[in-house]
Design an enzyme around this catalytic site. Structure first.
Site: not given
Length: 615
Positions: A242, A359
């Site tokens: 990072k 879902e």
């Protein structure tokens, strides 16, 4: 300078340019996530320079690859790529995160090269699955779907729904590029730089996995080539740092979500500004555009007086739509027998997508499919759609067009109990930006509204009932979105009962009982809960002076509140009252459930008396 084919040195320089431009964008905005962008800069440089196939001059080219920035907070990197590709100017880059700019904090389709909005983690890969399904199984095109993921979002369950689905479906055109930079928002991630831990898990779902140094240009290039050559979905697990390239922030905690402390020093450390322009390779050949076929729609017809469940009418109407329109697809969450979406599967199995009990993946796949021009119908129990609430919320940011159907709504499902009862769905879908909410009371109405959804923009929601209800309307009746039906009316009406769905039948029974007692009442079937028929409601209120709403839903946010909202800007407000489910239900018959909830005809009669006596 513009370059068509980049060598390793040029790709290295391009990676540094992407870092510099990410730093500059965040510095100009005074906010953003440059360090998250810098870790993936080399990964995106190689993709842009060698492997992405995209015609920036023709964004609607159906053979274009798709790039989804699942780690949407790394938007400065994406915008820096657009600068390198010549799609946006350097001046526009520096408008990042300012009012009126297309370059928002997280990408949205306001930019023509962005398919969907990202930023809520765990959504890019599931949506990519939908795009890959379209390319591999429906369109049979050669485009590839590239998804840049962060390692932090691998903690999201939706990511593993995506890995499972893609592996099972054999989506060899899907590549997940995981930026394993070790640091999240507040510190180290669960597995840090242990790419083997991720590889074991992802590989168990049938994916091909490749572990690389995410700053080694040759390794990145070989990994992409390997991914393109495999028939399985591929996850490239790239160990990165990072803030790579700037000592003050590289692999340092506490630097997430803020500009680099000294941007000028950071740019100098990265070797200064560059102006490399990449001629991104366009897809080969002349694209043949997909044109949907539209035939004559023959909706099912139901006889007045018969009893038919609205879920059955939905399923039969959906099957008719599937036969009439080649753009309609259906997605099921392994409840097609209950929702009746299986009727579509019986006539158009090639456009029926089984998502199983997942879902979030089901809704995400629908979002990906509509990017490619499909008209997706998503159906499951109304209660289970709450699992995908964030995906539906983000779909509105994407401007997605989805047809969502929730069955088994309210206490009227009977003895299954509250775990299966959708009692919050109307409130949720009403709250979605520019949504449409429909709640039919009989089979002919349900069939017509099912068909109408296919041509609506945004997210449309249809609420269906498990049990059979009497057919009230003839097959030639029309049901415009935003309309209503006045079922009982007389000049002497003293009260208006507004209902929808199953409570319409209770309201009619109550009206008959009140008429026997000498009390005339009006009954409105407000099948369009959003938008509501304001004109009819205002007229009824002016003529009767009293409005009583009744719904099989919690009192908050549903039909009653939709009606109440219709009177917020009028000078003369009628006396208003609403009935809804007040107590947590248990197991009982549908009739007993409505009685216990206080929404049956007896409760309506009592409420009508109280409302009129108090006036």
């Amino acid at each position: 300078m513009a370059v068509a084919t980049l060598d390793v040195e040029q790709l290295t320089e391009l990676g540094r340019q992407l870092r510099v431009d990410a730093v500059r964008a965040a510095a100009a905005a005074g906010s953003g996530h440059p360090t998250s962008s810098m870790s993936a800069a080399d990964l995106m440089a190689v993709l842009l320079g060698r492997h992405l196939r995209y015609d920036f001059a023709e964004t609607q080219n159906p053979d274009n690859d798709h790039l989804i920035l699942s780690k949407g907070h790394a938007s400065p990197l994406l915008y820096a790529m657009y600068v390198a590709a010549g799609a946006i100017s350097d001046e526009e880059l520096l408008t990042y995160r300012t009012a009126g700019s297309r370059l928002e904090g997280h990408p949205t389709p306001q930019l023509p090269w962005v398919d969907v909005a990202t930023g809520s983690l765990g959504q890019g890969l599931p949506i990519g699955v939908g795009l890959a399904i379209s390319g591999r199984h429906l369109e049979r095109r050669g485009y590839r779907v590239w998804v840049l993921c962060g390692d932090s979002e691998l903690a999201e369950g939706s990511m593993w729904e995506a890995f499972e689905h893609a592996g099972h479906a054999g989506l060899g055109n899907l590549v997940a590029i995981v930026d394993v930079n070790r640091l999240g928002q507040r510190g180290p991630t669960r597995h840090g730089w242990d790419t083997q831990a991720y590889a074991r898990r992802i590989g168990s779902f049938g994916w091909h996995t490749i572990e690389i140094d995410g700053h080694d240009i040759d390794q990145i290039d070989r990994a992409y080539a390997e991914a393109i050559g495999t028939s399985r979905p591929t996850a490239i697990l790239a160990r990165t740092r990072k803030g790579s390239g700037v000592e003050a922030v590289e692999d340092k905690e506490g630097q997430h979500g803020k500009p680099v402390p000294d941007s000028e020093a950071a740019i100098a450390e990265l070797g200064g500004r560059r102006s490399i322009r990449v001629e991104v390779a366009a897809p080969d050949g002349e694209p043949e555009r997909l044109r949907p076929d539209t035939g004559s729609l023959r909706l099912p017809v139901y006889e007045q007086g018969d009893e038919v469940a609205t879920r059955t009418a939905f399923g039969e109407a959906l099957a008719a739509l599937g036969e009439a329109r080649s753009d309609v697809v259906a997605l099921d969450g392994e409840v097609g027998d209950s929702t009746r979406s299986r009727y579509f599967e019986e006539v158009r199995p090639e456009r029926f997508i089984q998502c199983y009990i997942a879902e979030q993946q089901m809704v995400a796949a629908a979002v990906g499919l509509q990017v490619r021009g499909w008209t997706p119908y998503v159906s499951t129990f109304a209660a289970f759609l709450s699992r995908a609430a964030d995906f539906l919320r983000m779909a509105t940011v994407s401007g997605a067009r989805l047809c969502v159907v929730g069955s088994h709504a309210g206490v009227s499902i009977g003895p299954d109990g509250p775990s299966q009862m959708g009692l919050e769905d109307l409130a949720f879908f009403r709250a979605l930006w520019r949504s449409t909410v429909l709640y039919p009371c009989d089979a002919n109405q349900a069939a017509h509204l099912t068909a109408a959804m296919a041509d609506l923009s945004g997210i449309s929601y249809l609420r269906t009932t498990r049990g059979e209800t009497p057919v009230l309307y003839g097959p030639t009746e029309s049901f415009p979105v935003g309309g209503s039906k006045v079922l009982r009316s007389s000049p002497g009406d003293r009260l208006t009962i507004v209902a929808a769905g199953v409570t319409v039948h209770e309201a009619l029974a109550a009206a008959d009982r009140l008429a026997d007692l000498g009390m005339a009442v009006r009954v409105i079937d407000l099948y369009s809960v959003k938008p509501v028929d304001v004109a009819t409601l205002h007229r009824a209120a002016a003529e009767t002076g009293h409005v009583l709403t009744v719904e099989d839903h919690w009192p908050q946010g549903g039909l009653g509140d939709a009606v109440f909202d219709a009177f917020t800007r009028v000078t003369c407000v009628p006396r208003l009252a609403k009935l809804g489910v007040l107590a947590m239900p248990g197991s009982a018959s549908p009739a007993e459930q409505r009685q216990h909830a206080g929404i049956d005809s007896t409760a309506i009669v009592e409420a009508a008396h109280e409302l009129l006596l108090d006036s």
